[in-house]
Each structure stands twice: as C-alpha cells, then as structure tokens.
Design an enzyme around this catalytic site. Structure first.
Site, short mmCIF file in Angstrom:
data_model
loop_
_atom_site.label_atom_id
_atom_site.label_comp_id
_atom_site.label_asym_id
_atom_site.label_seq_id
_atom_site.Cartn_x
_atom_site.Cartn_y
_atom_site.Cartn_z
N ARG A 72 0.81 -1.22 0.00
CA ARG A 72 0.00 0.00 0.00
C ARG A 72 0.84 1.27 0.00
O ARG A 72 0.40 2.31 -0.46
CB ARG A 72 -1.00 -0.04 1.15
CG ARG A 72 -2.07 -1.14 0.93
CD ARG A 72 -3.01 -1.30 2.09
NE ARG A 72 -2.38 -1.76 3.29
CZ ARG A 72 -2.19 -3.03 3.63
NH1 ARG A 72 -2.57 -3.98 2.82
NH2 ARG A 72 -1.60 -3.35 4.78
N GLU A 109 4.81 -9.19 15.36
CA GLU A 109 4.22 -9.68 16.60
C GLU A 109 4.42 -11.19 16.75
O GLU A 109 4.71 -11.69 17.83
CB GLU A 109 2.72 -9.33 16.62
CG GLU A 109 2.07 -9.57 17.95
CD GLU A 109 0.62 -9.11 17.98
OE1 GLU A 109 -0.05 -9.41 18.96
OE2 GLU A 109 0.17 -8.45 17.02
#
Length: 191
Positions: A72, A109
């Site tokens: 993006r 994460e």
C-alpha cells in the site's frame, strides 16, 4: 507528529480522508480492526487530498527518493514522488525484485519478515522519505529506514496516512520524524 498538530488543525481534508477509510472488524484475524484504504482510493477527492497534503509537506525539502513499503505504500509513495519530482523506490517483500538486492529483516508480533531494495536504486547522500499506509509499532518503517541508510541515503522523515494513537506521543522512529495524517477509525464509525 500528526498533521493536525502541524498546521492542519481543523482542515476539512483530514476529516474527509478519515471518513473515507473503511473499518473491517476482525480481519485478517479476530480482534483486528482493519483500516481498509481501498475505499479512500475509490474516493477521488480523498485520494487527491491525501497526496496533496504529503506533496505540500515535502515539495521544498529537496527529497530525491520516495521509498514505498509494499504494497500500500506503493500507491501513496509513487503519487507523492511524481508530485515532488523525485524517484520512487519500492521496498519489497522477499523474492519480488528481479535484480541484486540488499535486505533488512525485522520482527513482527508473531515472527519475522524482510524488506528488499535493489542495489543501486539509491545513491549515497540522496535525501529520502519512507511512506506506508499505516504505522502501528513502527517495525516495518524502521526496517525501511535501516535499509535505505545502509544504501547510503539520508532518511529525512517517515510518512503514513494512518497512525495508531500509541504513536501520537512518539514522533520519531530511529531518530527520524514521523508524519501521520489521521488516527484509525473505530468500528462504530464504519460505513
């Protein structure tokens, strides 16, 4: 820093940009409120306003490289590069660039990822900005900074359309300024 804190307080473009971003609850996994910028891209005015705000900010900063984070960041980065007369350099996921690359691993994460840059895409001393759609922890942008600096670029700033509130008090990544247009919308504000 958020655009609102840097001269754009009350600018109706920021509200329009924010309202044009769709929130998709529990995507891609439970508990995530995905900020879908595809609806911003469908709104010509919101997309143009987003690019215009970035172009206005970087026009006179002598930027020669706009690096976009896959994927993006490519959408906003290439448009901003055209607007300020700079080259666009994609920072890609592994094995997507056909030539010789340098890479930078970074932690997520749950695991690790990697960004790659074509060797020779950036020259030593070039002034660069790094653009992505959203910053949460800053891990991906920080990897982009390290990668560009290893290639010899001077990273001037990072820019994102959306920044989670937790980054609001943190206006730097690896010592580089962070410029964010809007905070994430919540699910009760979805359209």
């Amino acid at each position: 820093m958020f655009a609102e804190e840097n001269g754009l307080k009350g600018d109706p473009r920021l509200q329009h940009i924010s309202q044009s971003i769709r929130v998709v609850p529990h995507f891609p996994k439970n508990g995530i409120m995905f900020q879908d910028i595809t609806t911003l891209l469908l709104d010509h005015k919101a997309f143009k306003d987003t690019v215009d705000i970035f172009v206005d900010r970087y026009r006179d900063m002598h930027i020669s490289v706009v690096a976009g984070i896959e994927a993006r960041g490519f959408v906003f980065g290439s448009s901003v590069a055209l607007g300020i007369g700079a080259k666009f350099v994609p920072l890609r996921k592994p094995r997507k660039l056909p030539g010789e690359v340098i890479f930078e691993k970074y932690s997520l994460e749950y695991g690790t990822d990697c960004l790659e840059l074509h060797v020779g895409a950036v020259q030593p001393g070039e002034r660069a900005i790094v653009i992505d759609d959203l910053v949460a922890t800053g891990g991906t942008l920080s990897a982009g900074i390290r990668l560009l600096e290893r290639a010899g670029a001077e990273v001037v700033e990072c820019a994102c359309v959306i920044g989670v509130p937790e980054v609001k008090g943190r206006c730097k990544l690896l010592g580089k300024p962070l410029y964010v247009l809007v905070e994430p919308r919540q699910v009760d504000q979805c359209f």
